[in-house]
Design an enzyme around this catalytic site. Structure first.
Site, mmCIF file in Angstrom:
data_model
loop_
_atom_site.group_PDB
_atom_site.id
_atom_site.type_symbol
_atom_site.label_atom_id
_atom_site.label_comp_id
_atom_site.label_asym_id
_atom_site.label_seq_id
_atom_site.Cartn_x
_atom_site.Cartn_y
_atom_site.Cartn_z
ATOM 1 N N ASN A 9 -0.014 6.789 3.107
ATOM 2 C CA ASN A 9 -0.337 6.403 2.071
ATOM 3 C C ASN A 9 -0.755 4.834 2.263
ATOM 4 O OD1 ASN A 9 0.096 4.858 -0.457
ATOM 5 N ND2 ASN A 9 2.331 4.744 -0.522
ATOM 6 N N TRP A 10 -2.290 4.730 2.057
ATOM 7 C CA TRP A 10 -3.036 3.883 2.338
ATOM 8 C C TRP A 10 -2.879 2.429 1.534
ATOM 9 C CZ3 TRP A 10 -8.510 5.584 3.866
ATOM 10 C CH2 TRP A 10 -8.542 6.357 5.296
ATOM 11 N N LYS A 11 -2.313 2.810 0.248
ATOM 12 C CA LYS A 11 -2.205 1.781 -0.778
ATOM 13 C C LYS A 11 -3.160 1.122 -1.004
ATOM 14 C CE LYS A 11 2.666 1.248 0.869
ATOM 15 N NZ LYS A 11 3.899 0.650 0.918
ATOM 16 N N HIS A 97 6.163 6.249 -6.783
ATOM 17 C CA HIS A 97 6.190 5.261 -5.720
ATOM 18 C C HIS A 97 7.148 4.015 -5.794
ATOM 19 C CE1 HIS A 97 5.342 2.480 -2.410
ATOM 20 N NE2 HIS A 97 5.279 3.563 -1.682
ATOM 21 N N GLU A 99 6.454 1.088 -5.446
ATOM 22 C CA GLU A 99 5.635 -0.013 -6.018
ATOM 23 C C GLU A 99 5.136 0.360 -7.553
ATOM 24 O OE1 GLU A 99 2.992 0.001 -2.621
ATOM 25 O OE2 GLU A 99 4.866 -0.582 -1.539
ATOM 26 N N GLU A 169 12.466 7.020 -0.205
ATOM 27 C CA GLU A 169 12.077 5.702 0.513
ATOM 28 C C GLU A 169 13.090 4.388 0.032
ATOM 29 O OE1 GLU A 169 7.425 5.886 1.349
ATOM 30 O OE2 GLU A 169 7.699 5.514 -0.732
ATOM 31 N N GLY A 175 7.777 -1.558 4.019
ATOM 32 C CA GLY A 175 6.655 -2.922 4.279
ATOM 33 C C GLY A 175 7.491 -3.897 4.925
ATOM 34 N N SER A 215 8.735 1.882 6.671
ATOM 35 C CA SER A 215 8.779 1.220 8.018
ATOM 36 C C SER A 215 8.809 2.470 8.843
ATOM 37 C CB SER A 215 9.467 0.162 8.435
ATOM 38 O OG SER A 215 9.535 -1.013 7.174
ATOM 39 N N GLY A 236 3.391 4.255 5.189
ATOM 40 C CA GLY A 236 2.293 2.893 4.754
ATOM 41 C C GLY A 236 1.630 2.221 5.781
ATOM 42 N N GLY A 237 2.062 1.192 6.160
ATOM 43 C CA GLY A 237 1.441 0.328 7.179
ATOM 44 C C GLY A 237 1.071 0.775 8.289
HETATM 45 P P1 PGA Z 1 5.721 1.192 4.884
HETATM 46 O O1 PGA Z 1 5.272 2.204 3.467
HETATM 47 O O2 PGA Z 1 5.353 2.593 5.707
HETATM 48 O O3 PGA Z 1 4.750 0.241 5.081
HETATM 49 O O4 PGA Z 1 6.989 0.684 4.794
HETATM 50 C C1 PGA Z 1 5.770 3.272 3.034
HETATM 51 C C2 PGA Z 1 5.414 3.428 1.689
HETATM 52 O O5 PGA Z 1 5.549 2.523 0.916
HETATM 53 O O6 PGA Z 1 5.250 4.718 1.313
#
Ligand code: PGA
Length: 252
Positions: A9-11, A97, A99, A169, A175, A215, A236-237
């Site tokens: 997930n590149w956001k 998600h 967010e 999650e 994050g 994470s 994500g990251g």
């Molecule tokens: P993260 O994000 O790996 O940066 O914690 C995961 C996500 O939001 O899908």
């Protein structure tokens, strides 16, 4: 048998040129073993979907959107419809998600509409659930997640459910560099699978992939993936760097 799914997930990261560079770098890092017994999914931002689809064509890596509207078309300024995601080459879409829920205020009822519409249109939802830190501290982690499942999946048939991917999650792990321990993640995944079995029957529950997200990094993916009910990762990251995402794909 559930095939592990490693999803990126590149956001809201990567311009078109940067996306091309990241995918090139990733393809360089992967070999045949990287595809052995696992599926790979990339969810870039909407503006990079078209070039990503062209680059991924024939590689065996799937493409997904990060969100979609709860309607096929219409006066919804700024939104992207499921038909547009299909049109650009997506097979998957992340829905619910953290967010979207907590930054943009999406509620379970809206997410439920999106999940059902995605399935109707032939997109596979990666349906995300997870508790906040205060809910975990109050001993309400599991009940929070089960509530999100019950409302988010309301009206989804057993047949449709077999296609849905769930992503657990914990909000406090996204994050932050803080991961759920493999044991805590496994406990929640088992609870989710138990709920699925009660709702849809054992065989559907055994087929549904439950990803862990929050994470996930090269140094913790192996122990997470060793747990019996963890069927993949939503990253994500660490998916924004070719080398680290390739290492996650190549989990032991
Ligand atoms: P993260 O994000 O790996 O940066 O914690 C995961 C996500 O939001 O899908």
């Amino acid at each position: 048998m559930r095939t592990p799914l490693i999803a990126a997930n590149w956001k809201m990261h990567k311009t078109i040129d940067e996306a091309i560079e990241l995918i090139d770098g990733l393809l360089d890092q992967l070999d045949d073993d990287s595809f052995d017994g696992r599926e790979i999914l990339l969810c870039p931002p909407a503006t990079a979907l078209l070039v990503a689809a062209e680059q991924l064509d024939g590689t065996g890596i799937a493409l997904g959107g990060q969100n979609m509207a709860a309607a096929r078309e219409g006066a919804f300024t700024g939104e992207i419809s499921p038909l547009m995601l299909l049109d650009v080459g997506c097979d998957f879409v992340i829905l619910g998600h953290s967010e979207r829920r907590h930054v943009f205020g999406e509620e379970d009822a809206l997410i439920n509409k999106k999940v059902k519409l995605a399935l109707e249109c032939g997109l596979i939802p990666v349906f995300a659930v997870g508790e906040k830190l205060e809910q975990r501290k109050a001993g309400a982690a599991e009940s929070t997640v089960i509530d999100q499942l019950a409302t988010g999946l309301d009206g989804v048939s057993a047949n449709e459910m077999a296609d849905v991917v769930i992503a657990y999650e914990p909000v406090w792990a996204i994050g932050t560099g803080e991961t759920a321990s493999p044991q805590d993640a496994q406990a929640m995944h088992a609870a989710i699978r138990g709920w699925l079995a009660a709702q849809y029957g054992e065989s559907v529950a055994e087929d549904v992939r439950i990803l862990y997200g929050g994470s996930v990094k090269p140094n913790n993916v192996d122990e997470l993936m060793a747990e019996p009910d963890i069927d993949g990762a939503l990253v994500g990251g660490a998916s924004l760097d070719a080398e680290s995402f390739a290492r996650i794909i190549n989990f032991a």
